[in-house]
Design an enzyme around this catalytic site. Structure first.
Site, PDB file in Angstrom:
ATOM      1  N   GLY A 131      10.179   7.014  -6.503  1.00  0.00           N
ATOM      2  CA  GLY A 131       9.628   8.292  -6.328  1.00  0.00           C
ATOM      3  C   GLY A 131       9.170   8.558  -5.213  1.00  0.00           C
TER       4      GLY A 131
ATOM      5  N   TYR B 196      -6.370   6.256   4.986  1.00  0.00           N
ATOM      6  CA  TYR B 196      -6.337   5.351   3.759  1.00  0.00           C
ATOM      7  C   TYR B 196      -5.566   4.150   4.013  1.00  0.00           C
ATOM      8  CZ  TYR B 196      -5.706   2.549   0.189  1.00  0.00           C
ATOM      9  OH  TYR B 196      -5.457   1.552  -1.007  1.00  0.00           O
TER      10      TYR B 196
ATOM     11  N   GLU C  14       0.916  -1.140  -0.111  1.00  0.00           N
ATOM     12  CA  GLU C  14      -0.036  -0.014  -0.032  1.00  0.00           C
ATOM     13  C   GLU C  14       0.758   1.351   0.016  1.00  0.00           C
ATOM     14  OE1 GLU C  14      -3.156   0.363  -0.550  1.00  0.00           O
ATOM     15  OE2 GLU C  14      -3.464  -1.879  -0.419  1.00  0.00           O
TER      16      GLU C  14
ATOM     17  N   ASP D 295      -9.247   6.017  -0.914  1.00  0.00           N
ATOM     18  CA  ASP D 295      -8.429   6.552  -1.574  1.00  0.00           C
ATOM     19  C   ASP D 295      -8.866   7.091  -2.886  1.00  0.00           C
ATOM     20  OD1 ASP D 295      -8.981   4.406  -3.312  1.00  0.00           O
ATOM     21  OD2 ASP D 295      -6.859   3.597  -3.604  1.00  0.00           O
TER      22      ASP D 295
END
Length: 381
Positions: A84, A123, A40, A141
């Protein structure tokens, strides 16, 4: 707004659809809360196809919370390189140190405790509690906001707290009527495969007949969002300083953008006007002077408009990189004759790195691109 009964029907239909149509993804083969949390975290703002090989490498290197907690941060960041949003990796590492020290290396079956871990928002906590522990905890989300805004025909911006609360309450009603781990993943899957951002595939949707957005013809325009501020633009002048086959590199600060990652010595110029070559060279000269003497040349880069062209620098490469709220233009400048200036920098935050060892450091993606171009001769130094 749908009733509790209709939300129960929605949940039942969606889970039945998911059982048949769910993609085979590696993190769906486990209910281990550690691996669910890793997946996640990786999936935030990143495509599934990109995440899969990273996930496999990561859980192979760090198969449990203690293994990750005990790892060196630089090693964790290197394994994350290319995904990233590096703050995610740093927070995940710190979260597992909390799990190791406070919970014996096991992620607790407690929503408040999970939510309190570094970097874990509502979330992610909901996803871990519902998928790993099968608790009726909503996980809302962007995919879920879009699905529910269309299904409920919500015409208020979904990034407003009140709208998010409305949607979370609806998901909370639904998740208490079905197996939580299945409904959470079914909502995500519907948003990823059918209820997509542009041109929703309503003809394929298992809950289309009850979707208010489809009935009212508003589904393609939903969800609404508040207008975003324009990205701030910044020019970064980076110095390519080489000596005896080694490149001078510096580590960014431990907090803020790209925290702890490596870069070329640089100076950041405000905004992104069409800076002249002379202005870029002045910024480079100022930075080089500080490296050599520990202070700066007292000149204002923005005021240099008509100075004669400098002859002691050349532009080696240039690239742009877009962050969420920021856009970088990175110009790599090579000093000519810099070997005449003594630069003895060698510390934890700056060092000479042999060309062949540059890949051992963790570089932001824009610098990976520039280094690859420069080192492989695509641009002539």
């Amino acid at each position: 707004m749908h009733s509790a009964e209709s939300l129960a029907d929605f949940a039942h239909t969606l889970v039945a659809w998911y059982r048949v149509n769910a993609r085979k993804l590696p993190w769906r083969e486990t209910t281990d809360p550690y691996r669910i949390l890793v997946s996640e975290t990786m999936l935030q703002q990143t495509r599934v196809e990109t995440v899969i090989p990273y996930y496999h490498r990561f859980v192979e290197a760090y198969p449990n919370a203690v293994a990750l907690a005990d790892a060196a941060e630089d090693d964790v960041m290197k394994l994350w390189e290319g995904l990233g949003y590096y703050r995610r990796a740093r927070n995940l590492h710190r979260a597992m140190q909390v799990v190791r020290d406070a919970y014996g290396g096991e992620i607790p079956d407690d929503a408040e405790a999970v939510r309190a871990l570094p970097g874990v928002g509502p979330y992610t906590a909901g996803a871990v509690m519902s998928i790993a522990f099968n608790r009726p905890q909503p996980a809302v989300d962007g995919n879920v906001l879009r699905v529910m805004a269309r299904f409920l025909s919500i015409t208020h911006p979904v990034d407003l707290p009140a709208t998010k609360r409305t949607i979370t309450d609806a998901v909370d009603l639904a998740i208490h009527t079905e197996e939580p781990r299945l409904l959470t993943q079914a909502l995500m899957e519907l948003g990823a495969l059918v209820c997509v951002p542009r041109r929703p595939r309503c003809e394929m949707c298992p809950v289309a007949s009850a979707c208010l957005g489809r009935q009212q013809g508003t589904a393609p325009e939903l969800p609404l969002k508040t207008a975003k501020k324009a990205r701030r633009k910044v020019t970064v002048v980076a110095l390519w300083i080489e000596r005896d086959g080694a490149l001078l590199a510096e580590r960014r600060a431990d907090d803020g953008l790209l925290a702890g990652m490596w870069q070329l010595p640089m100076v950041e110029l405000p905004d992104d006007p069409p800076y002249s070559r002379d202005q870029l060279y002045l910024a480079a000269r100022t930075r080089l002077h500080k490296l050599a003497f520990g202070n700066t040349i007292e000149e204002d880069v923005s005021s240099v408009a008509e100075k004669p062209a400098a002859v002691d620098f050349v532009i080696a490469a240039e690239a742009r990189h877009v962050f969420t709220h920021l856009e970088w233009r990175v110009v790599v400048v090579r000093p000519v004759g810099y070997h005449q200036v003594h630069i003895a920098t060698q510390s934890d935050d700056a060092m000479w790195v042999p060309r062949g060892e540059l890949s051992k450091l963790v570089w932001p993606k824009v610098y990976q691109t520039l280094l690859s171009q420069l080192l492989h001769g695509l641009l002539v130094l």
